[in-house]
Design an enzyme around this catalytic site. Structure first.
Site, PDB file in Angstrom:
ATOM      1  N   GLY A 164      73.176  77.189  83.282  1.00 34.24           N
ATOM      2  CA  GLY A 164      72.567  75.983  82.700  1.00 34.24           C
ATOM      3  C   GLY A 164      73.529  75.354  81.698  1.00 34.24           C
ATOM      4  O   GLY A 164      73.119  74.743  80.714  1.00 34.24           O
ATOM      5  N   GLN A 195      71.586  70.312  77.505  1.00 34.75           N
ATOM      6  CA  GLN A 195      71.739  69.910  76.100  1.00 34.75           C
ATOM      7  C   GLN A 195      72.353  71.028  75.254  1.00 34.75           C
ATOM      8  O   GLN A 195      73.267  70.792  74.473  1.00 34.75           O
ATOM      9  CB  GLN A 195      70.374  69.505  75.510  1.00 34.75           C
ATOM     10  CG  GLN A 195      70.499  68.866  74.138  1.00 34.75           C
ATOM     11  CD  GLN A 195      69.210  68.884  73.333  1.00 34.75           C
ATOM     12  OE1 GLN A 195      68.156  69.327  73.802  1.00 34.75           O
ATOM     13  NE2 GLN A 195      69.288  68.409  72.115  1.00 34.75           N
ATOM     14  N   ASP A 249      76.065  75.762  86.600  1.00 34.64           N
ATOM     15  CA  ASP A 249      74.866  74.919  86.570  1.00 34.64           C
ATOM     16  C   ASP A 249      74.557  74.503  87.996  1.00 34.64           C
ATOM     17  O   ASP A 249      75.425  74.545  88.870  1.00 34.64           O
ATOM     18  CB  ASP A 249      75.089  73.677  85.684  1.00 34.64           C
ATOM     19  CG  ASP A 249      73.772  73.082  85.177  1.00 34.64           C
ATOM     20  OD1 ASP A 249      73.001  72.560  86.003  1.00 34.64           O
ATOM     21  OD2 ASP A 249      73.517  73.159  83.967  1.00 34.64           O
ATOM     22  N   ARG A 276      73.556  71.393  88.542  1.00 35.73           N
ATOM     23  CA  ARG A 276      74.103  70.043  88.635  1.00 35.73           C
ATOM     24  C   ARG A 276      75.613  70.061  88.354  1.00 35.73           C
ATOM     25  O   ARG A 276      76.187  71.091  88.017  1.00 35.73           O
ATOM     26  CB  ARG A 276      73.367  69.065  87.729  1.00 35.73           C
ATOM     27  CG  ARG A 276      73.362  69.401  86.262  1.00 35.73           C
ATOM     28  CD  ARG A 276      72.730  68.264  85.462  1.00 35.73           C
ATOM     29  NE  ARG A 276      72.000  68.756  84.312  1.00 35.73           N
ATOM     30  CZ  ARG A 276      71.778  68.035  83.216  1.00 35.73           C
ATOM     31  NH1 ARG A 276      72.197  66.808  83.138  1.00 35.73           N
ATOM     32  NH2 ARG A 276      71.102  68.539  82.206  1.00 35.73           N
ATOM     33  N   ASP A 297      72.917  78.173  91.669  1.00 34.18           N
ATOM     34  CA  ASP A 297      71.471  78.116  91.474  1.00 34.18           C
ATOM     35  C   ASP A 297      71.004  79.493  91.031  1.00 34.18           C
ATOM     36  O   ASP A 297      71.164  80.467  91.772  1.00 34.18           O
ATOM     37  CB  ASP A 297      70.819  77.714  92.812  1.00 34.18           C
ATOM     38  CG  ASP A 297      69.322  77.560  92.695  1.00 34.18           C
ATOM     39  OD1 ASP A 297      68.752  77.924  91.644  1.00 34.18           O
ATOM     40  OD2 ASP A 297      68.708  77.085  93.676  1.00 34.18           O
ATOM     41  N   TYR A 342      54.938  75.539  80.171  1.00 35.44           N
ATOM     42  CA  TYR A 342      56.211  75.914  79.555  1.00 35.44           C
ATOM     43  C   TYR A 342      55.996  77.050  78.542  1.00 35.44           C
ATOM     44  O   TYR A 342      56.701  78.063  78.566  1.00 35.44           O
ATOM     45  CB  TYR A 342      56.795  74.674  78.873  1.00 35.44           C
ATOM     46  CG  TYR A 342      58.087  74.872  78.135  1.00 35.44           C
ATOM     47  CD1 TYR A 342      59.263  75.183  78.802  1.00 35.44           C
ATOM     48  CD2 TYR A 342      58.144  74.704  76.745  1.00 35.44           C
ATOM     49  CE1 TYR A 342      60.457  75.324  78.108  1.00 35.44           C
ATOM     50  CE2 TYR A 342      59.336  74.833  76.051  1.00 35.44           C
ATOM     51  CZ  TYR A 342      60.484  75.144  76.733  1.00 35.44           C
ATOM     52  OH  TYR A 342      61.668  75.280  76.053  1.00 35.44           O
TER      53      TYR A 342
HETATM   54  N1  LIG Z   1      66.438  71.583  73.729  1.00 38.20           N
HETATM   55  C1  LIG Z   1      65.440  72.067  73.004  1.00 38.20           C
HETATM   56  O1  LIG Z   1      64.971  71.395  72.083  1.00 38.20           O
HETATM   57  C2  LIG Z   1      64.904  73.446  73.298  1.00 38.20           C
HETATM   58  C3  LIG Z   1      63.910  73.959  72.452  1.00 38.20           C
HETATM   59  C4  LIG Z   1      63.396  75.226  72.712  1.00 38.20           C
HETATM   60  C5  LIG Z   1      63.896  75.980  73.760  1.00 38.20           C
HETATM   61  N2  LIG Z   1      64.867  75.467  74.590  1.00 38.20           N
HETATM   62  C6  LIG Z   1      65.341  76.295  75.714  1.00 38.20           C
HETATM   63  O2  LIG Z   1      66.756  76.346  75.742  1.00 38.20           O
HETATM   64  C7  LIG Z   1      67.201  76.396  77.103  1.00 38.20           C
HETATM   65  C8  LIG Z   1      68.167  75.264  77.379  1.00 38.20           C
HETATM   66  O3  LIG Z   1      67.526  74.042  77.083  1.00 38.20           O
HETATM   67  P1  LIG Z   1      68.244  72.627  77.189  1.00 38.20           P
HETATM   68  O4  LIG Z   1      67.583  71.752  76.212  1.00 38.20           O
HETATM   69  O5  LIG Z   1      69.699  72.794  77.174  1.00 38.20           O
HETATM   70  O6  LIG Z   1      67.731  72.187  78.636  1.00 38.20           O
HETATM   71  P2  LIG Z   1      68.395  71.148  79.654  1.00 38.20           P
HETATM   72  O7  LIG Z   1      67.326  70.713  80.584  1.00 38.20           O
HETATM   73  O8  LIG Z   1      69.174  70.126  78.916  1.00 38.20           O
HETATM   74  O9  LIG Z   1      69.419  72.077  80.419  1.00 38.20           O
HETATM   75  C9  LIG Z   1      69.033  73.031  81.380  1.00 38.20           C
HETATM   76  C10 LIG Z   1      70.122  73.102  82.422  1.00 38.20           C
HETATM   77  O10 LIG Z   1      69.709  74.033  83.440  1.00 38.20           O
HETATM   78  C11 LIG Z   1      70.128  73.529  84.689  1.00 38.20           C
HETATM   79  N3  LIG Z   1      69.317  74.100  85.757  1.00 38.20           N
HETATM   80  C12 LIG Z   1      68.065  73.739  86.144  1.00 38.20           C
HETATM   81  N4  LIG Z   1      67.674  74.471  87.188  1.00 38.20           N
HETATM   82  C13 LIG Z   1      68.701  75.322  87.485  1.00 38.20           C
HETATM   83  C14 LIG Z   1      68.885  76.328  88.466  1.00 38.20           C
HETATM   84  N5  LIG Z   1      67.935  76.591  89.368  1.00 38.20           N
HETATM   85  N6  LIG Z   1      70.054  77.008  88.458  1.00 38.20           N
HETATM   86  C15 LIG Z   1      71.013  76.729  87.552  1.00 38.20           C
HETATM   87  N7  LIG Z   1      70.898  75.779  86.603  1.00 38.20           N
HETATM   88  C16 LIG Z   1      69.740  75.083  86.581  1.00 38.20           C
HETATM   89  C17 LIG Z   1      69.940  72.022  84.582  1.00 38.20           C
HETATM   90  O11 LIG Z   1      70.723  71.351  85.543  1.00 38.20           O
HETATM   91  C18 LIG Z   1      70.370  71.760  83.143  1.00 38.20           C
HETATM   92  O12 LIG Z   1      71.735  71.395  83.066  1.00 38.20           O
HETATM   93  C19 LIG Z   1      65.943  76.371  77.958  1.00 38.20           C
HETATM   94  O13 LIG Z   1      65.566  77.696  78.277  1.00 38.20           O
HETATM   95  C20 LIG Z   1      64.922  75.754  77.039  1.00 38.20           C
HETATM   96  O14 LIG Z   1      63.625  76.162  77.390  1.00 38.20           O
HETATM   97  C21 LIG Z   1      65.374  74.219  74.372  1.00 38.20           C
END
Ligand SMILES: NC(=O)c1ccc[n+]([C@@H]2O[C@H](COP(=O)([O-])OP(=O)(O)OC[C@H]3O[C@@H](n4cnc5c(N)ncnc54)[C@H](O)[C@@H]3O)[C@@H](O)[C@H]2O)c1
Length: 313
Positions: free
Chosen positions: A10, A14, A36, A38, A54, A144
């Site tokens: 991933g 972000q 990732d 994507r 994936d 979630y």
């Molecule tokens: N951003 C926040 O504010 C926040 C807050 C609490 C927890 N989190 C957790 O942190 C983690 C990362 O969050 P983020 O904000 O970077 O999310 P994001 O959606 O920006 O990034 C997630 C990434 O995972 C990739 N992805 C999706 N499905 C996939 C798959 N099957 N195989 C491989 N890659 C895949 C997506 O393409 C994406 O680039 C997550 O577990 C999220 O729950 C984030």
């Protein structure tokens, strides 16, 4: 010293982009493999190895772990709170099966450490609203939150039963300027900066007085790395650590932005995300993380706003 080879799953998201860059600084570019579903994020190009993968394809993941000699995984792929409510089954499948694939492989290949983030979304309407403690009533009402809470117990189980060194943080809403947010309920706190700079106005999808726990990305990255580098005996929580730095509302952040952009205006049009926000605590008690591994935030609302605006210029 044992040589570590890290896989970030991933990495184009972000958090993934900034975490990958930070890990590459510490462990060396070649020793942090970004992956990732994507395309590689532009900010990662030329900074180290990347593989398209994936996490749901367990065989492929397993092959990569063996072939690349991976010793640690940071597993960030998930469907976030707001997007999850639109497709609950998809969110449950990815958030659970992705984690189980990683944990199974970590156990089989005796990986040194695993990082997996949880979220303040584990808390529900029956949890305390203010200074929500590490251990308390936890009855999440979003898919979630349910998937994150179940995930926490899987992490704890793999640690207790199989000795997998898996560590976790319940992130609050994360604010950053480098990579775009991924469909969470706290995304407004990022959009507001972009709109303030470009349009001088913003229509917020949450009420003016919706207080939520938030954190600036540099603090979140540092918390993650500090937790992962802490000696094993300091880690008393194997579900997921509460970690906190600030709590503010749309009204408060807009006041702070106005100090720099005086003609900025905000209007409020709450949508389905208001109910999600209302189910979460307003602030978090993170005293256990502070005691166990010395967590301390650097940024408050004023410091974060100043830094965001100067970087977005
Ligand atoms: N951003 C926040 O504010 C926040 C807050 C609490 C927890 N989190 C957790 O942190 C983690 C990362 O969050 P983020 O904000 O970077 O999310 P994001 O959606 O920006 O990034 C997630 C990434 O995972 C990739 N992805 C999706 N499905 C996939 C798959 N099957 N195989 C491989 N890659 C895949 C997506 O393409 C994406 O680039 C997550 O577990 C999220 O729950 C984030």
């Amino acid at each position: 010293m044992v040589k570590e080879k890290i896989l970030v799953i991933g990495a184009s998201g972000q958090i993934g982009v900034e975490l990958t860059l930070a890990l590459r600084k510490i462990y060396g570019e070649a020793n942090v493999l970004a992956s990732d579903l994507r395309e590689q994020n532009d900010l990662l190009r030329g900074t180290g190895p990347y593989v398209s993968m994936d996490v749901m394809n367990k065989e492929m993941l397993h092959v990569q772990v063996i072939r690349q000699g991976i010793t640690q995984i940071y597993h960030l792929a998930a469907i976030l709170s707001a997007t999850g409510e639109k497709n609950p089954h998809l969110a449950w499948n990815l958030n659970m099966q992705g984690l189980l694939n990683v944990l199974d492989i970590a156990r089989e290949e005796k990986l040194h450490k695993i990082y997996w983030p949880s979220s303040i979304a584990v808390f529900g309407p029956t949890s305390p609203k203010k200074n929500c403690p590490q251990q308390t009533i936890i009855e999440p009402t979003t898919v979630y939150g349910i998937s994150k809470y179940a995930g926490e117990f899987w992490c704890n189980y793999f640690h207790q039963r199989f000795g997998v060194d898996v560590r976790s943080i319940r992130y609050p809403g994360l604010i950053s300027y480098k990579s775009a947010p991924g469909g969470g309920t706290t995304d407004y706190a990022i959009e507001i900066f972009h709109e303030a700079m470009q349009e001088k106005k913003y229509e917020c999808f949450l009420h003016q007085d919706t207080f939520l726990p938030m954190m600036y990305m540099p603090d979140a990255i540092r918390a993650t790395i500090e937790l992962m580098e802490a000696p094993e005996e300091k880690i008393s929580i194997r579900t997921s650590y509460n970690v906190s730095s600030m709590s503010f509302s749309p009204g408060e952040i807009s006041k702070e932005i106005k100090k720099y952009i005086p003609d900025f205006t905000i209007t409020y049009k709450p949508d389905y995300r208001q109910a999600i926000a209302d189910s979460w605590p307003q602030s978090i008690d993170d005293s256990v993380a502070r005691k166990d591994w010395g967590w301390k935030e650097e940024y408050d609302l004023a410091g974060m706003t100043k830094d965001m605006l100067s970087n977005l210029k």
